[in-house]
Write a protein that holds these residues in place. Structure first.
Motif, PDB file in Angstrom:
ATOM      1  N   LEU A  72      86.552 -37.839  -3.178  1.00  0.00           N
ATOM      2  CA  LEU A  72      87.530 -37.164  -1.699  1.00  0.00           C
ATOM      3  C   LEU A  72      86.687 -38.356  -0.771  1.00  0.00           C
ATOM      4  N   PRO A  73      87.277 -38.867   0.458  1.00  0.00           N
ATOM      5  CA  PRO A  73      86.998 -39.592   1.672  1.00  0.00           C
ATOM      6  C   PRO A  73      86.408 -38.528   2.042  1.00  0.00           C
ATOM      7  N   PRO A  74      84.900 -38.224   3.112  1.00  0.00           N
ATOM      8  CA  PRO A  74      84.112 -40.042   2.842  1.00  0.00           C
ATOM      9  C   PRO A  74      83.098 -40.589   2.034  1.00  0.00           C
ATOM     10  N   PHE A  75      82.874 -39.647   1.163  1.00  0.00           N
ATOM     11  CA  PHE A  75      82.107 -39.429   0.074  1.00  0.00           C
ATOM     12  C   PHE A  75      81.946 -40.549  -0.655  1.00  0.00           C
ATOM     13  N   SER A  76      81.161 -40.735  -1.742  1.00  0.00           N
ATOM     14  CA  SER A  76      80.714 -42.532  -2.534  1.00  0.00           C
ATOM     15  C   SER A  76      81.979 -42.056  -3.685  1.00  0.00           C
ATOM     16  N   GLY A  77      82.589 -41.079  -4.158  1.00  0.00           N
ATOM     17  CA  GLY A  77      83.254 -41.310  -5.209  1.00  0.00           C
ATOM     18  C   GLY A  77      84.756 -41.803  -5.075  1.00  0.00           C
ATOM     19  N   PHE A  78      84.546 -41.826  -3.050  1.00  0.00           N
ATOM     20  CA  PHE A  78      86.585 -42.342  -3.069  1.00  0.00           C
ATOM     21  C   PHE A  78      86.459 -43.492  -3.233  1.00  0.00           C
ATOM     22  N   PHE A  79      85.285 -44.445  -2.654  1.00  0.00           N
ATOM     23  CA  PHE A  79      85.128 -45.585  -1.473  1.00  0.00           C
ATOM     24  C   PHE A  79      85.308 -46.049  -3.673  1.00  0.00           C
ATOM     25  N   GLY A  82      78.488 -43.587   0.938  1.00  0.00           N
ATOM     26  CA  GLY A  82      79.951 -43.234   0.909  1.00  0.00           C
ATOM     27  C   GLY A  82      80.106 -44.255   2.463  1.00  0.00           C
ATOM     28  N   LEU A  83      79.218 -43.292   3.443  1.00  0.00           N
ATOM     29  CA  LEU A  83      79.235 -43.673   4.908  1.00  0.00           C
ATOM     30  C   LEU A  83      78.652 -45.498   4.541  1.00  0.00           C
ATOM     31  N   ALA A  84      78.098 -45.766   3.779  1.00  0.00           N
ATOM     32  CA  ALA A  84      77.527 -47.043   4.056  1.00  0.00           C
ATOM     33  C   ALA A  84      78.261 -48.407   2.737  1.00  0.00           C
ATOM     34  N   ALA A  85      79.639 -48.036   2.629  1.00  0.00           N
ATOM     35  CA  ALA A  85      80.571 -48.731   1.357  1.00  0.00           C
ATOM     36  C   ALA A  85      79.580 -50.286   1.394  1.00  0.00           C
ATOM     37  N   GLU A  86      80.515 -50.443   2.544  1.00  0.00           N
ATOM     38  CA  GLU A  86      80.138 -52.058   3.126  1.00  0.00           C
ATOM     39  C   GLU A  86      79.151 -52.617   1.694  1.00  0.00           C
ATOM     40  N   PRO A  87      77.902 -52.773   2.494  1.00  0.00           N
ATOM     41  CA  PRO A  87      76.632 -52.833   1.414  1.00  0.00           C
ATOM     42  C   PRO A  87      76.537 -52.924   0.482  1.00  0.00           C
ATOM     43  N   VAL A  88      76.891 -51.500   0.117  1.00  0.00           N
ATOM     44  CA  VAL A  88      76.510 -51.336  -1.022  1.00  0.00           C
ATOM     45  C   VAL A  88      77.778 -51.855  -2.101  1.00  0.00           C
ATOM     46  N   PHE A  89      79.338 -52.414  -1.695  1.00  0.00           N
ATOM     47  CA  PHE A  89      79.726 -53.327  -2.635  1.00  0.00           C
ATOM     48  C   PHE A  89      79.645 -54.340  -2.444  1.00  0.00           C
ATOM     49  N   GLU A  90      78.671 -54.933  -1.860  1.00  0.00           N
ATOM     50  CA  GLU A  90      78.381 -55.686  -1.270  1.00  0.00           C
ATOM     51  C   GLU A  90      76.842 -56.723  -2.889  1.00  0.00           C
ATOM     52  N   MET A  91      76.092 -56.105  -2.465  1.00  0.00           N
ATOM     53  CA  MET A  91      75.371 -56.138  -4.156  1.00  0.00           C
ATOM     54  C   MET A  91      75.851 -55.374  -5.578  1.00  0.00           C
ATOM     55  N   THR A  92      77.093 -54.635  -5.320  1.00  0.00           N
ATOM     56  CA  THR A  92      77.538 -54.777  -6.573  1.00  0.00           C
ATOM     57  C   THR A  92      78.949 -55.560  -7.338  1.00  0.00           C
ATOM     58  N   THR A  93      79.256 -56.068  -5.666  1.00  0.00           N
ATOM     59  CA  THR A  93      80.283 -57.396  -5.862  1.00  0.00           C
ATOM     60  C   THR A  93      78.750 -58.822  -6.439  1.00  0.00           C
ATOM     61  N   ARG A  94      78.192 -58.493  -5.980  1.00  0.00           N
ATOM     62  CA  ARG A  94      76.601 -60.147  -6.397  1.00  0.00           C
ATOM     63  C   ARG A  94      76.704 -59.316  -7.811  1.00  0.00           C
ATOM     64  N   ALA A  95      76.621 -58.605  -8.144  1.00  0.00           N
ATOM     65  CA  ALA A  95      76.125 -58.432  -9.178  1.00  0.00           C
ATOM     66  C   ALA A  95      77.298 -58.425 -10.913  1.00  0.00           C
TER      67      ALA A  95
END
Length: 194
Positions: A73-80, A162-175
């Motif tokens: 459920l949003p806004p938690f990490s599992g949603f993103f 969840g609140l900082a999903a964008e920087p986390v996704f940038e890291m996982t996208t590079r990986a």
């Protein structure tokens, strides 16, 4: 995470990495909370539990946030994490996988609400058939710290993911991009040799 590997696009693998991080954090928090509840109540059987919302609001809130995150459920990490996987599946045209992923999310939400209702919301059941059955001794303050401090930290990390999903996704996208194009790794490890 298996869905990301099945779809096997950059977005899907990135979502799978994010999902793996999220699940490790959320489930670790929930296991710590379950351990604390077992120490408080002397049981892990749902029918024998209850009343935790009244007895410990801190434990109740920690479990609720962890459970909602695990359910996606949003806004938690599992949603993103689930959003990225579902989007990748839709873009790849893998509608069967997307359907299964959404059904699993619904079942996870159902199971988390069932646990919440049994352990936290319902009234504490009367002592078992034995007259004057003793309750387990209350956990010490040290036990509470040993279980709840790490659980609180992990729940906070889940919320921050969840609140900082964008920087986390940038890291996982590079990986994910590195995993999908291993040439750089091969050159670095083998020095350009075949």
């Amino acid at each position: 995470a298996m869905m990301g590997l099945a779809v096997f696009t950059a977005l899907a693998v990135s979502g799978a990495i994010y999902f793996t991080l999220h699940v490790a954090i959320a489930k670790a928090a929930l296991f710590l909370i379950a351990g604390y509840v077992a120490r408080m109540r002397g049981s892990t059987v749902l029918a024998e539990l209850g009343g935790m919302l009244r007895d410990s609001r801190t434990v109740s809130v920690l479990f609720l946030i962890g459970a909602l995150s695990l359910a996606g459920l949003p806004p938690f990490s599992g949603f993103f994490a689930k959003f990225a996987l579902v989007k990748a599946g839709l873009l790849a045209g893998d509608y069967g996988i997307v359907t299964v992923a959404l059904l699993v999310s619904m079942f996870t939400l159902f199971s988390m609400t069932k646990i919440w209702g049994q352990v936290f919301w319902k009234a504490r059941p009367a002592a078992s058939g034995q007259a004057g059955a003793a309750l387990p001794p209350a956990p010490s303050a040290g036990t509470a710290v040993a279980y709840l401090l790490p659980a609180g930290f992990l729940v906070a990390v889940s919320v921050l993911m969840g609140l900082a999903a964008e920087p986390v996704f940038e890291m996982t996208t590079r990986a994910a991009e590195q995993l999908l194009q291993p040439e750089t790794y091969i050159q670095t490890v083998l020095g350009g040799r075949p």
